[in-house]
Write an enzyme that holds these catalytic residues in place. Sequence first.
Site, PDB file in Angstrom:
ATOM      1  N   HIS A  62       0.779  -1.169  -0.052  1.00  0.00           N
ATOM      2  CA  HIS A  62      -0.102   0.104  -0.045  1.00  0.00           C
ATOM      3  C   HIS A  62       0.801   1.202   0.019  1.00  0.00           C
ATOM      4  CE1 HIS A  62      -3.695  -2.156   0.671  1.00  0.00           C
ATOM      5  NE2 HIS A  62      -3.070  -3.189   1.666  1.00  0.00           N
ATOM      6  N   GLU A  69      -9.655   2.152   9.307  1.00  0.00           N
ATOM      7  CA  GLU A  69     -11.010   1.457   9.676  1.00  0.00           C
ATOM      8  C   GLU A  69     -11.368   1.829  11.201  1.00  0.00           C
ATOM      9  OE1 GLU A  69      -8.959  -1.869   7.000  1.00  0.00           O
ATOM     10  OE2 GLU A  69      -8.318   0.028   8.300  1.00  0.00           O
ATOM     11  N   THR A  98      -9.113  -0.606   1.569  1.00  0.00           N
ATOM     12  CA  THR A  98     -10.522  -0.713   1.970  1.00  0.00           C
ATOM     13  C   THR A  98     -11.026   0.847   1.343  1.00  0.00           C
ATOM     14  OG1 THR A  98      -9.927  -1.747   3.952  1.00  0.00           O
ATOM     15  CG2 THR A  98     -12.045  -0.715   3.920  1.00  0.00           C
ATOM     16  N   TYR A 129     -10.980  -2.642  -3.066  1.00  0.00           N
ATOM     17  CA  TYR A 129     -11.590  -3.599  -2.303  1.00  0.00           C
ATOM     18  C   TYR A 129     -12.889  -3.885  -2.959  1.00  0.00           C
ATOM     19  CZ  TYR A 129      -9.193  -4.743   2.134  1.00  0.00           C
ATOM     20  OH  TYR A 129      -8.251  -5.424   3.132  1.00  0.00           O
ATOM     21  N   HIS A 194      -8.351 -10.240  -1.904  1.00  0.00           N
ATOM     22  CA  HIS A 194      -8.060 -10.155  -0.545  1.00  0.00           C
ATOM     23  C   HIS A 194      -8.986 -11.319   0.364  1.00  0.00           C
ATOM     24  CE1 HIS A 194      -8.162  -8.023   3.379  1.00  0.00           C
ATOM     25  NE2 HIS A 194      -9.501  -8.563   3.380  1.00  0.00           N
ATOM     26  N   HIS A 223      -3.248 -13.187   1.915  1.00  0.00           N
ATOM     27  CA  HIS A 223      -3.608 -13.683   3.174  1.00  0.00           C
ATOM     28  C   HIS A 223      -4.022 -15.006   3.619  1.00  0.00           C
ATOM     29  CE1 HIS A 223      -3.346  -9.201   2.953  1.00  0.00           C
ATOM     30  NE2 HIS A 223      -4.562  -9.005   2.615  1.00  0.00           N
ATOM     31  N   ARG A 226      -3.924 -16.591   6.938  1.00  0.00           N
ATOM     32  CA  ARG A 226      -4.810 -15.754   7.924  1.00  0.00           C
ATOM     33  C   ARG A 226      -5.271 -16.572   9.256  1.00  0.00           C
ATOM     34  NH1 ARG A 226      -7.097 -10.762   8.001  1.00  0.00           N
ATOM     35  NH2 ARG A 226      -6.929 -10.513   5.767  1.00  0.00           N
ATOM     36  N   ASP A 284       2.458  -6.795   2.226  1.00  0.00           N
ATOM     37  CA  ASP A 284       1.159  -5.959   2.638  1.00  0.00           C
ATOM     38  C   ASP A 284       1.779  -4.707   3.510  1.00  0.00           C
ATOM     39  OD1 ASP A 284      -1.596  -5.427   2.390  1.00  0.00           O
ATOM     40  OD2 ASP A 284      -2.067  -6.329   4.255  1.00  0.00           O
ATOM     41  N   SER A 288      -2.741  -1.202   6.845  1.00  0.00           N
ATOM     42  CA  SER A 288      -3.323  -1.382   8.427  1.00  0.00           C
ATOM     43  C   SER A 288      -3.221  -2.842   8.774  1.00  0.00           C
ATOM     44  CB  SER A 288      -4.460  -0.835   8.684  1.00  0.00           C
ATOM     45  OG  SER A 288      -5.765  -1.119   8.172  1.00  0.00           O
TER      46      SER A 288
END
Length: 387
Positions: A62, A69, A98, A129, A194, A223, A226, A284, A288
């Site tokens: 990014h 968020e 996002t 997104y 994502h 991800h 995760r 990533d 965030s």
Amino acid sequence: MKLFKSAHVYAPQYLGQKDVLIAGDKIIAVEDNINLIASSFVEVIQTDGLILTPGFVDSLVHITGGGGEGGYTTRTPEMHINEAIKGGVTTVIGVLGTDAQTRSLENLLAKAYALEEQGISVYCYTGSYHYPMVTVTQSMKHDIMLIEKFIGVGEVAIADHRSSQLTAHEMARLTSEARVAGMLAGKAGIVSVHLGDENSRLDLLHDVIAQFDIPITQYYPTHINRSRALFEAGIEFTTKGGYIDFTTSTTAQIIEQGEIPAAQALALALKQGVPVHQITMSSDGNASLPVFDHLGKLIDLQVGQVCSLHQAMVDAVKQFDVSIEDALTSITLSPASILQLKTKGCIAAGLDADINLLNAHTLAIEAVYSKGERVYCDGVSQLKIPF
């Protein structure tokens, strides 16, 4: 011209002890012994005992920041070029996340051009997104075909409470548009996906593949480490020929909640027989790293680090017994091949002179060359930039 003498070359496969000659921004020879007399136009660099590797390719960064968020104060900062080069990253793929309202594709492109001018290679995804996609021109197709930096679309969110809850038909349509645009422009036209925490996991992609004539290799889900359940779903995805990407930026709290560290995930995937060319790791960076409670309320947020990519490679080798070749491939040749970056990710004549010199014992980064120029050495950036 620069001549690297007697380096242990990992291309990323091990070639043995070799000399590597670069001229301008290209590698022009990799030989057992290259004899050139040092002069004003030949710099001889003694690399005895050092490992020479391709510059790392970080497929998800990014570069203009992410987050938000938790409100405006949780918007993460833009990536500084020194954050990339100190981690050996010479090629980055910039994305929105996002927030595609206060963070624009126009700003993403401007940041990409700035980083290029400063010394590294940058590509981008159009979109974000959400669906319908934000674009610079009148459509996603036009963005990919007419804007050189755009090589695909993403990162499109699925299985996440922040996603647009796409249907299989909607995902198929955007994938087809990206694929056709990529074909016409000679680009990957990849769809970076994502993955969130929802139990649907990769079901949407399986539905698209089952219902429509779309190759599974058009998707690049990230991800995948995760959670254990998502990891297992990712392994199944690879058995059908798909790619998977593990995220290297994390926190202790996220790991406590079930995330598998990327280095460990890489080792586990390889042990389960997944070919390394189907596996990548990405940082990533500057995203965030939010932690939500069971009600979807944000309870913690930290910032992704681009240098985590190098650390994950080291951890894979030192802690989880992954070979240097496989660990390097996951952050060099594999992402370059998936994204059709044909001059990146490998040490060979005719390719870009993106080179890392690593300590043979610790794998620490000693020096970084991007486009043939030394940009980092002995822990210090060599760049002369205004900010």
